[in-house]
Design an enzyme around this catalytic site. Structure first.
Site, PDB file in Angstrom:
ATOM      1  N   GLU A 187      10.345 -30.117 -17.149  1.00  0.00           N
ATOM      2  CA  GLU A 187      11.680 -31.425 -16.785  1.00  0.00           C
ATOM      3  C   GLU A 187      10.965 -31.646 -15.827  1.00  0.00           C
ATOM      4  O   GLU A 187      11.002 -31.462 -14.165  1.00  0.00           O
ATOM      5  CB  GLU A 187      12.998 -30.319 -16.774  1.00  0.00           C
ATOM      6  CG  GLU A 187      13.677 -30.818 -17.061  1.00  0.00           C
ATOM      7  CD  GLU A 187      15.032 -29.815 -17.160  1.00  0.00           C
ATOM      8  OE1 GLU A 187      15.404 -28.788 -17.642  1.00  0.00           O
ATOM      9  OE2 GLU A 187      15.610 -30.524 -15.964  1.00  0.00           O
TER      10      GLU A 187
ATOM     11  N   CYS B 208      17.057 -34.268  -9.499  1.00  0.00           N
ATOM     12  CA  CYS B 208      15.839 -34.858 -10.057  1.00  0.00           C
ATOM     13  C   CYS B 208      16.901 -36.479 -10.961  1.00  0.00           C
ATOM     14  O   CYS B 208      15.857 -37.651 -11.207  1.00  0.00           O
ATOM     15  CB  CYS B 208      15.072 -34.430 -11.326  1.00  0.00           C
ATOM     16  SG  CYS B 208      16.311 -33.098 -12.106  1.00  0.00           S
TER      17      CYS B 208
END
Ligand SMILES: Cc1cc2nc3c(=O)[nH]c(=O)nc-3n(C[C@H](O)[C@H](O)[C@H](O)COP(=O)(O)OP(=O)(O)OC[C@H]3O[C@@H](n4cnc5c(N)ncnc54)[C@H](O)[C@@H]3O)c2cc1C
Length: 1002
Positions: free
Chosen positions: A761, A795
């Site tokens: 990720e 993020c």
């Protein structure tokens, strides 16, 4: 020592049954009035029905119930049309609205949906656009289109929406409102003017509202003829309009900055003998509002003024205690306080908010009769103390009106000792029957139509609901007798139990998964113990664990490898049970974890709470998932043979987690790998080893064998790399930068032995698009949260904002103003919105980028910090840029890049966003349904958010993870995640080989 608010706050989220039992005990005796109430209410309703709906909200609801598609579409149109500056977008909204629903059903016969829909607007504009005698609306409008084309349709609809607005707004200016109110005043009504405005986002907006309140008071007073305070018109104000940070976390600023503004308004009101009511807003603000109100009442400067009013919402479980506190406040200060009793206008949003925040209960009742009962109990308190309180009953419900009159008569309270109130455009047929005997005040909104529509939507939602009196009044099928039933009777029938349709916030995910507990700082009863618990832990933080040595790595991995078979053979339900225990342990150690997150990871209180909740949620969610996916699957096949698919762990899994979610992502990776049967080597970020160590200790305590989960701290380049390269590593789960993910991928590819899967990720160049139909205030809230929340170190954070040219200037001004109100500082203070960035290296990198941007950007704005000394703070910045290609990589901090686009170039803009190669999160603010589909169809991003912030994904609700440069998938917290951690086996047994084919023969 107890504080006067303690008693009130203790009931904020009270169990509904006990709250109702208390109210029944308090107000049950008033049942004796049921008969006269029903008789009086019956007459009022009969008269109302015989007069019909008229030109009011009732008439709107009669045609467009909220349960119809058309009603919802019409609300969307009403909410957005008047504020859209450009024709293209306005036309799209119109088209969007009328491509939904069956307008003919409402408007008669026509082949053209657009004509039918537009005639609806014309119906409303009957007084604006005159039809020729005998001409049908349809033929008239058809001709109009031929003659004039589309702009006329737009104009007609705008006129229609404005007309809808005029039903609810008394005038666009105070002068106009005063003049329009004359008709009502001649019929005996008194006014309370509400100068529209709420929820200021910037100081400039707030000062604008303050000045309009001040000028409004002067204008209203100049036109008033009566001398007695309550015979004169008054004003209603919202505290959220006076300051952009009217919130408990900004308690100091509320008293230092909002209070002087409020006092200026009260001073003006005293000077002009005009009463002021403080409107009631969200439940989380009630206690703060009470503090502000008490301070005003106790202020010697206003000791002789009886016109400062409080608005009390009966739907809140604290209402009765607030009513008593107001009586006490009046008595102590030898005053008579005006109190407007309402049921409450934010019911649906209170329910949603409590669910999102994971509160232990709801601050409001969940059944309407319970709110009605609370209204009666509060009224009883107010009417029993009319020497201290001037009750003002605001309702459009005839049965409630009848009940108030009967209670007052029963208590021998003269009609003149209290008043009724209604909203302009509503309840006319009811209050016209009351205004002869009682004082009735009309709450009269004043302001531009485009600012009115949010208010209008609130009214429509509240009155269009099936349970609403106004809705039922219009429904001829509803017998009058069912409208006059005593709420006490209904509350007895429910036994006080909450609505079966509204699960408690903890239960919204069903019986198998609890929504982890959250908190709300607005409630003193939650806030104080919460802060005490966390602050106590600041002093006793654990020391960081020691780093591993590279030379120890082979032994560590070998230990995990040795543990594999035992752990993998542990039944999935037993591993799931350990995860559930881990979830409960995280919950039990919440204070300590919060203290660690706040200090080691520099999280704000609210971010830290969300993170602990997310970590707990991962445990519960993956426990359920494991039980689901690990159940052996019997496969279809020929007779005499059994075929079963089973899942198994792969072997030691390396979990490498980042510092930005040192608990949630850490736990999420680890428990997913564990529950799938893999021993885990957990390598936390160098910056946050203490949180990881506590999490691992709790997982061990929950029952994970120590060999099956080992914490391995150290530098990524050395310890991390050695782990990746170690033999026996059967899978890697990584969250971090794209560059490091690629490095790991290459290392894994170069290894001998089996191919090792990587779940990565990574980051994103996340974009948001705001078109000209968006509600800019809402967009700004979401931009601030998405770009600067958590100091931009998620993020999912917003990096590139694209704003449609026509609204770019306005949005920019709002954004800069809202940024100015943010507080940067020490996250151990509840007042802090944005903390420091994680370390010096991150700070240096961000400051370098900011320096570069300052030289290239067209314009720039930054938040000035308050305590920027001594830590790694970075002031949030926004840069106005022309070309998105100036930004090629993720900038992991509070830096936003602002671009504008023209509507005709939308596709080019989308291509640029999609062309970045990243695909993590994407945000969109628009009111155009067609645009949503069109834009989302072109944006390859893992998490797309429409009309909300783009951070804060919830486990199982918004599974998280991107595509392209943003990660490999599958999504964390989603139904496909565990499958990446397992290997599959099928077992085929020829059952016919042992004893023949019994199944077939049987
Ligand atoms: C003059 C005036 C001023 C006002 N000022 C304010 C204000 O400052 N702040 C504010 O919040 N509101 C304010 N209101 C709005 C007021 O709260 C609503 O108009 C009112 O709730 C509608 O109540 P009713 O008695 O007219 O109708 P009813 O139909 O009898 O009641 C509807 C109300 O019941 C409650 N309700 C509906 N469903 C449920 C349920 N399932 N469980 C529990 N309760 C439920 C809700 O409060 C809903 O609004 C004001 C209203 C007036 C007339």
């Amino acid at each position: 020592m107890t504080h006067w608010l303690d008693h009130i706050s203790a009931h904020a989220l009270e169990d509904e049954k006990s709250a109702v039992a208390h109210l029944l005990y308090r107000a049950g005796a008033l049942d004796a009035l049921a008969e006269p109430v029903a008789a009086r209410a019956g007459k009022l309703i009969e008269n109302q029905r015989s007069r019909g709906a008229g030109n009011t909200v009732e008439s709107f609801l009669q045609s467009y119930g909220l349960s119809t598609k058309e009603g919802i579409a019409m609300m969307c149109l009403a909410e957005a049309l008047l504020r859209i500056p450009d024709a293209t977008t306005a036309d799209q909204l119109i088209e969007d609205t009328f491509s939904t629903g069956d307008w003919k059903k409402h408007l008669g016969q026509s082949d053209s949906t657009l004509v039918n829909a537009s005639t609806w607007a014309l119906m409303l504009t009957g007084s604006v656009l005159e039809l020729d005698k005998g001409e049908s609306l349809t033929s008239w409008f058809g001709g109009l289109i031929k003659r004039s084309g589309e702009p006329v349709i737009r104009q007609a609809l705008r006129a229609g929406m404005k007309f809808l607005g005029t039903q609810f707004v008394m005038g666009e200016t105070v002068d106009a409102a005063i003049s329009n109110a004359k008709k009502d005043e001649q019929r005996g009504y008194v006014m309370s003017y509400d100068i529209l405005g709420e929820g200021a986002r910037t100081d400039a907006q707030a000062m604008g509202y303050v000045n309009s309140y001040l000028a409004g008071i002067r204008d209203i007073a100049a036109a008033a003829t009566e001398t007695e305070l309550f015979a004169r018109p008054g004003i209603s104000i919202k505290l959220s309009a006076l300051h952009p940070r009217y919130s408990i976390t900004q308690h100091d600023r509320v008293f230092a900055e909002l209070m002087p503004r409020l006092k200026d308004i009260i001073r003006e009101a005293v000077k002009h003998n005009i009463s002021v009511a403080l409107d009631a807003e969200e439940a989380s603000r009630l206690e703060l509002q009470l503090e502000v109100y008490k301070a005003l009442i106790e202020d010697p400067e206003f000791a002789d003024f009886g016109g400062i009013g409080f608005v009390l919402q009966a739907y809140q479980k604290r209402a009765i205690y607030v009513a008593e506190a107001l009586v006490e406040l009046a008595r102590t200060n030898k005053r008579r306080l005006p109190v407007r009793l309402v049921k409450g206008a934010y019911w649906d949003s209170e329910i949603k908010y409590a669910q999102i925040m994971g509160l232990s209960g709801y601050p409001v009742f969940t059944r309407k009769p319970h709110t009605d009962l609370s209204y009666i109990a509060c009224a009883d308190v107010l009417l029993s103390n009319t020497q201290s309180i001037y009750p003002q009953f605001a309702t459009h419900n005839a049965t409630t009106v009848a009940k108030m009159i009967e209670i007052a008569a029963h208590k021998r309270v003269p009609d003149s000792a209290y008043e009724f109130q209604r909203l302009h455009g509503m309840g006319e047929t009811l209050h016209d029957q009351v205004v002869g005997t009682h004082r009735v005040r009309i709450y009269a909104p004043v302001g531009a139509h485009k600012d009115l529509l949010a208010y209008l939507i609130r009214r429509l939602l509240e009155n269009g609901a099936n349970s609403s009196f106004v809705h039922l009044l219009l429904d001829k099928e509803t017998p009058i007798s069912s409208l006059t039933v005593c709420p006490t009777e209904l509350a007895r029938q429910t036994g006080g139990l909450p609505s079966e349709h509204i699960p408690l916030p903890a239960d919204i995910y069903g019986a198998k998964r609890k929504n982890p507990l959250g908190t709300e700082f607005g409630y003193r009863s939650l806030r104080l113990p919460f802060l005490k618990g966390v602050e106590a832990k600041f002093a006793a933080l654990p020391t960081p664990p020691a780093d591993a040595h590279e030379k120890d790595i082979p032994a560590i991995v070998a230990r995990a490898h040795a543990a594999f078979a035992g752990w993998d053979n542990t039944p999935a339900h037993a591993r799931a049970a350990i995860l559930r225990r881990a979830g409960s342990l995280l919950d039990a150690h919440r204070d300590e974890l919060l203290a660690l997150l706040i200090t080691e990871a520099k999280k704000t209180y609210s971010d830290a709470v969300s993170e602990v909740r997310e970590a707990i949620d991962f445990c519960y969610y993956y426990a359920n998932e494991a039980e689901r996916v690990f159940a052996p699957e019997i496969l279809a096949g020929p007779t005499g043979e059994s075929n079963i698919l089973t899942l198994h762990g792969r072997g030691p899994f390396l979990c490498i987690s980042p510092w930005n979610f040192p608990l949630a992502i850490f736990i999420g990776q680890v428990v997913a790998a564990l529950v799938a049967g893999n021993p885990v080597l957990a390598k936390p970020a160098e910056q946050t080893p203490r949180i990881a160590a506590r999490a691992v200790a709790l997982l061990h305590e929950a029952g994970v064998p120590t060999d099956a989960l080992q914490l391995v701290c150290g530098q990524g380049e050395t310890v991390g790399a050695a782990l990746v390269n170690a033999p026996h590593i059967a899978g890697v789960c990584f969250t971090g930068s794209t560059a490091v993910a690629k490095l790991i991928n290459r290392s894994l590819a170069a290894k001998d032995g089996p191919i090792v899967p990587l779940i990565a990720e990574t980051g994103g160049l996340n974009a948001m698009i705001v078109d000209s139909s968006a509600l800019l205030e809402q967009a700004v809230d979401d931009i601030i949260l998405s770009a600067f929340g958590s100091a931009g170190q998620r993020c999912s954070s917003l990096r590139m904002l694209f704003v449609q040219h026509e609204v770019a200037h306005e949005l920019r001004e709002l954004l800069m103003g809202a940024m100015n109100e943010l507080r940067i500082g020490d996250t151990r203070l509840l007042t802090t919105d944005i903390g420091a960035v994680i370390d010096r290296e991150a700070q240096k990198h961000l400051l370098g980028h900011i320096d570069h941007m300052k030289r290239t950007a067209r314009w720039t704005h930054s938040v000035r910090g308050h305590h920027l000394e001594g830590d790694t703070f970075v002031e949030p910045h926004v840069f106005g840029l022309d070309d998105p290609s100036e930004l090629t990589e993720e900038v992991f901090g509070p830096v936003l890049h602002f671009f504008t686009y023209k509507a005709k170039d939308l596709n080019k803009t989308l291509a640029r966003v999609a062309g970045s190669g990243y695909g993590l999160t994407f945000g969109l603010h628009t009111r155009l349904r067609g645009t949503i589909d069109e834009i989302l169809g072109q944006i390859p991003a893992g998490n797309r958010y429409v009309n909300r912030s783009m951070t804060g994904a919830v486990v199982g609700v918004q599974p998280f993870g991107g595509e392209g440069l943003s990660g490999t998938g599958p999504k964390a917290g989603g139904p496909h995640y565990l499958l990446r951690f397992v290997t599959e086996r099928t077992t085929t047994i020829n059952t016919a080989a042992i004893g023949g084919n019994v199944e077939l023969l049987a």
